[in-house]
Scaffold this motif. Structure first.
Motif, PDB file in Angstrom:
ATOM      1  N   PHE A  73      -2.371  15.810  29.395  1.00 20.99           N
ATOM      2  CA  PHE A  73      -3.601  14.738  29.496  1.00 20.99           C
ATOM      3  C   PHE A  73      -5.073  15.972  28.774  1.00 20.99           C
ATOM      4  CE2 PHE A  73      -6.776  14.158  32.720  1.00 20.99           C
ATOM      5  CZ  PHE A  73      -7.218  13.070  32.778  1.00 20.99           C
TER       6      PHE A  73
ATOM      7  N   ALA B  74     -13.594   6.442  27.177  1.00 25.62           N
ATOM      8  CA  ALA B  74     -11.830   6.141  26.552  1.00 25.62           C
ATOM      9  C   ALA B  74     -12.000   4.284  26.807  1.00 25.62           C
ATOM     10  CB  ALA B  74     -10.559   7.019  27.443  1.00 25.62           C
TER      11      ALA B  74
ATOM     12  N   PRO C 204      -2.964   7.812  31.939  1.00 27.29           N
ATOM     13  CA  PRO C 204      -1.781   9.091  31.786  1.00 27.29           C
ATOM     14  C   PRO C 204      -0.541   9.307  31.451  1.00 27.29           C
ATOM     15  CG  PRO C 204      -3.991   9.930  32.858  1.00 27.29           C
ATOM     16  CD  PRO C 204      -4.441   8.403  32.595  1.00 27.29           C
TER      17      PRO C 204
ATOM     18  N   ALA D 294      -8.042  14.339  26.857  1.00 27.55           N
ATOM     19  CA  ALA D 294      -9.235  14.475  27.137  1.00 27.55           C
ATOM     20  C   ALA D 294      -9.837  14.820  26.274  1.00 27.55           C
ATOM     21  CB  ALA D 294      -8.674  14.520  28.450  1.00 27.55           C
TER      22      ALA D 294
ATOM     23  N   TYR E  13      -8.259   8.560  32.610  1.00 28.01           N
ATOM     24  CA  TYR E  13      -9.483   8.877  32.125  1.00 28.01           C
ATOM     25  C   TYR E  13     -10.595   8.996  31.528  1.00 28.01           C
ATOM     26  CZ  TYR E  13      -4.768   9.911  29.162  1.00 28.01           C
ATOM     27  OH  TYR E  13      -4.029  10.970  28.633  1.00 28.01           O
TER      28      TYR E  13
END
Length: 473
Positions: free
Chosen positions: A382, A41, A281, A386, A36
Motif C-alpha cells: 500500500f 489516484a 488496495p 501510495a 488511496y
C-alpha cells in the motif's frame, strides 16, 4: 491373497483424513485504508496487472535488456531452482499419505551342519529356498490429519516459493529499468558538462585576450577559469557514475551486455500519455506476488499447528505382506506355498519431557509471526503504491517548473553576457548566471529521470510486468 492385501490397503486409505486439527485458514483483514487518496489516484486509462513489460516500456533498447535480464540473471535462475526444490519437497511429503508397496524376491541355498540332536539325521544336508512377494511397511493410518497437514504445509511452502520467484521477477524488471534510466540521465549530464566545458573554454580564451589587451584585470580571467574547472570536475564525476551504472546493468542482464542492441530513446521520449489505474488496495492481494507468498507462509504455519496437535494422539501404522515360498522353483506358486501376514501397530505417546508441547507452542508462535508478516507485506505494498501515486503528481509538477526555470536562466545568462561585453556589468554577474543555468539544467535532467523511475515503480507496485507464461513455474 494378493487381492486381499490390496483391499486392506484401499480400506485403510478410506479411513484417512477423518479429523483435521489445523486452524481454518482465514485471510487477515486488510491492514490498510480501503482506498488511496483521491487527490493522487484519479482514474487511469490502463491496468498494470494486465500489461507486460513490453506493453508498458516504449524504449526498444530497454525491452531487449529486460528480455536478457529475465533469461540470464543469476539471482532469478537461483530463485527458479528454489521452486524445483520446493516442488520436490512437496512431492516427497505427499508420498507419505499413500502406502508404499514393495516387491521382493530371492533364492538361497543353505548347507546345514551335522546335527547333534538325539534322533536327528547324522550327516550334514543342503536345502534350497525360493520366495517372492509384496508388502506394505509402516503405513500410517490418517485419523488425526498429521500427514495431511504436513503435506499441506509443504504445498503452501512450494506455492510461497513460486510467488517469491514471481516477486523477484518484478523486482528485476524495476531494477533493470531504473538502472537504464539512471544511465540515460548520466549520459545527458555528461553531454551537458561537455557542452558547458567547451563554452567555458571559449569564455576563458576571450578573458585571456581581454587580459592581455589590458581591457580587464586578472579577476575576470580567474573567474572564467573557475567556471571551467567546475564543469570539468562535474564531467569527470558523471563519467565515473556512468561507468559504475553500466557495470551494475551488466550484472542485472546476466553478466555481459547483449550484442546488436537497437537504438534507445532519450529521457524526454520515454513518457507517453497513458496513466495507470490505481484500483483499490484490496486488488493488491492477488496482483502482488509478495503478498501471495506471505499468505502461503501463513497457510503453512497453520497446517503445522494441525500436525503438532495430532502428535498428542496415538498413531496407528499398518504392516502387511503376502507371497510365496518353496524349497523348489517348480512348486513356488502352488497353493501350499502361499503365506501372508498382516497387523497394525499403535504408538501412544506418554511422556516426552514436554517436546510435543514445545512443538505446538513453536507452531502457534510461527502463526502469529506469519500474520504479522502478511500484514506488513500488505502495508508495504500500500505504501509503495501510495508513494508512487504522489510521486506521479508532484514529480510532473517539478519537471514543468524546472523547464520554466531553465528557460528563465537561459535568458538571464544571455543578458549577463551582453551586459559584460558592453561593460555595464562585471564578470561576477556572468559567473553567477552561468552557474545557476548549469545547476538548473542538471536538476531538470535528474528530475526527469526520477519521474521515469517513479512510473516504473508504480507499474511494478501494482503488479504489472508479467508476460503470458512468465514467472510461472
Amino acid at each position: 491373497m494378493m487381492k486381499r492385501l490390496l483391499l486392506i490397503a484401499t480400506a485403510s486409505l478410506a479411513l484417512t483424513g477423518c479429523v483435521n486439527l489445523a486452524p481454518e485458514h482465514v485471510r487477515p483483514e486488510l491492514a490498510t485504508a480501503l482506498a488511496y487518496d483521491a487527490e493522487y489516484a484519479p482514474d487511469g486509462t490502463v491496468t498494470a496487472s494486465q500489461m507486460s513489460y513490453r506493453d508498458w516500456f516504449a524504449d526498444p533498447r530497454l525491452k531487449a535488456m529486460l528480455t536478457s535480464a529475465l533469461a540470464n540473471n543469476r539471482d532469478l535462475v537461483a530463485a527458479t531452482a528454489r521452486i524445483e526444490q520446493a516442488r520436490a519437497q512437496y512431492r516427497i511429503q505427499r508420498s507419505d499419505s499413500l502406502p508404499a508397496v514393495v516387491a521382493s524376491s530371492g533364492a538361497t541355498r543353505t548347507r546345514q551342519a551335522q546335527s547333534t540332536s538325539v534322533g536327528a539325521a547324522n550327516g550334514p544336508y543342503t536345502y534350497d529356498r525360493f520366495d517372492i512377494g509384496v508388502g506394505v511397511t509402516g503405513f500410517e493410518l490418517e485419523f488425526w490429519g498429521r500427514v495431511a497437514n504436513l503435506s499441506e504445509s509443504a504445498r503452501a511452502q512450494y506455492l510461497s516459493t513460486v510467488a517469491a520467484q514471481r516477486a523477484f521477477y518484478l523486482s528485476l524488471i524495476a531494477d533493470t529499468a531504473n538502472t537504464y534510466f539512471a544511465i540515460l540521465e548520466s549520459e545527458e549530464q555528461i553531454a551537458l558538462a561537455e557542452a558547458t566545458a567547451q563554452s567555458r573554454r571559449e569564455g576563458l580564451r576571450i578573458a585571456q585576450l581581454r587580459l592581455d589587451a589590458g581591457v580587464t584585470s586578472a579577476l575576470p580571467f580567474r573567474q572564467a577559469e573557475t567556471l571551467l574547472t567546475q564543469a570539468e570536475q562535474q564531467l569527470a564525476s558523471e563519467r565515473l557514475v556512468a561507468a559504475r551504472l553500466r557495470n551494475r546493468l551488466a550484472v542485472l542482464v546476466g553478466g555481459t551486455m547483449p550484442v546488436d542492441l537497437p537504438d534507445g530513446l532519450s529521457l524526454t521520449q520515454q513518457v507517453d500519455g497513458r496513466r495507470l489505474d490505481a484500483g483499490l488496495p484490496s486488488d493488491l492481494l492477488l496482483a502482488r506476488p509478495d503478498i501471495v507468498a506471505a499468505e502461503e507462509q501463513l497457510r503453512a504455519a497453520r497446517a503445522d499447528i494441525g500436525a503438532a496437535r495430532a502428535a498428542f494422539f496415538p498413531s496407528i501404522s499398518l504392516t502387511g505382506s503376502a507371497g510365496f515360498a518353496s524349497g523348489s522353483l517348480d512348486g513356488l506358486f502352488s497353493g501350499d506355498a502361499l503365506g501372508w501376514s498382516f497387523g497394525p501397530s499403535i504408538n501412544l505417546p506418554i511422556f516426552d519431557f514436554g517436546a510435543r508441547d514445545a512443538n505446538l507452542d513453536f507452531a502457534r508462535a510461527r502463526e502469529v509471526e506469519e500474520v504479522a508478516n502478511y500484514d506488513l507485506a500488505v502495508q508495504t505494498a500500500f505504501r509503495e503504491v501510495a508513494d508512487a501515486l504522489a510521486g506521479r503528481r508532484y514529480l510532473a509538477e517539478q519537471v514543468a517548473t524546472l523547464e520554466r526555470a531553465v528557460s528563465s536562466q537561459q535568458q538571464i545568462a544571455r543578458v549577463a553576457q551582453l551586459r559584460y561585453r558592453e561593460g555595464v556589468a562585471d564578470y561576477l554577474e556572468v559567473l553567477d548566471a552561468e552557474r545557476n543555468l548549469f545547476e538548473a539544467r542538471q536538476t531538470l535532467i535528474a528530475t526527469r529521470r526520477a519521474e521515469l523511475q517513479n512510473r516504473t515503480t508504480l507499474f511494478v507496485a501494482l503488479g504489472g510486468g508479467f508476460e503470458s507464461g512468465d514467472g510461472e513455474s
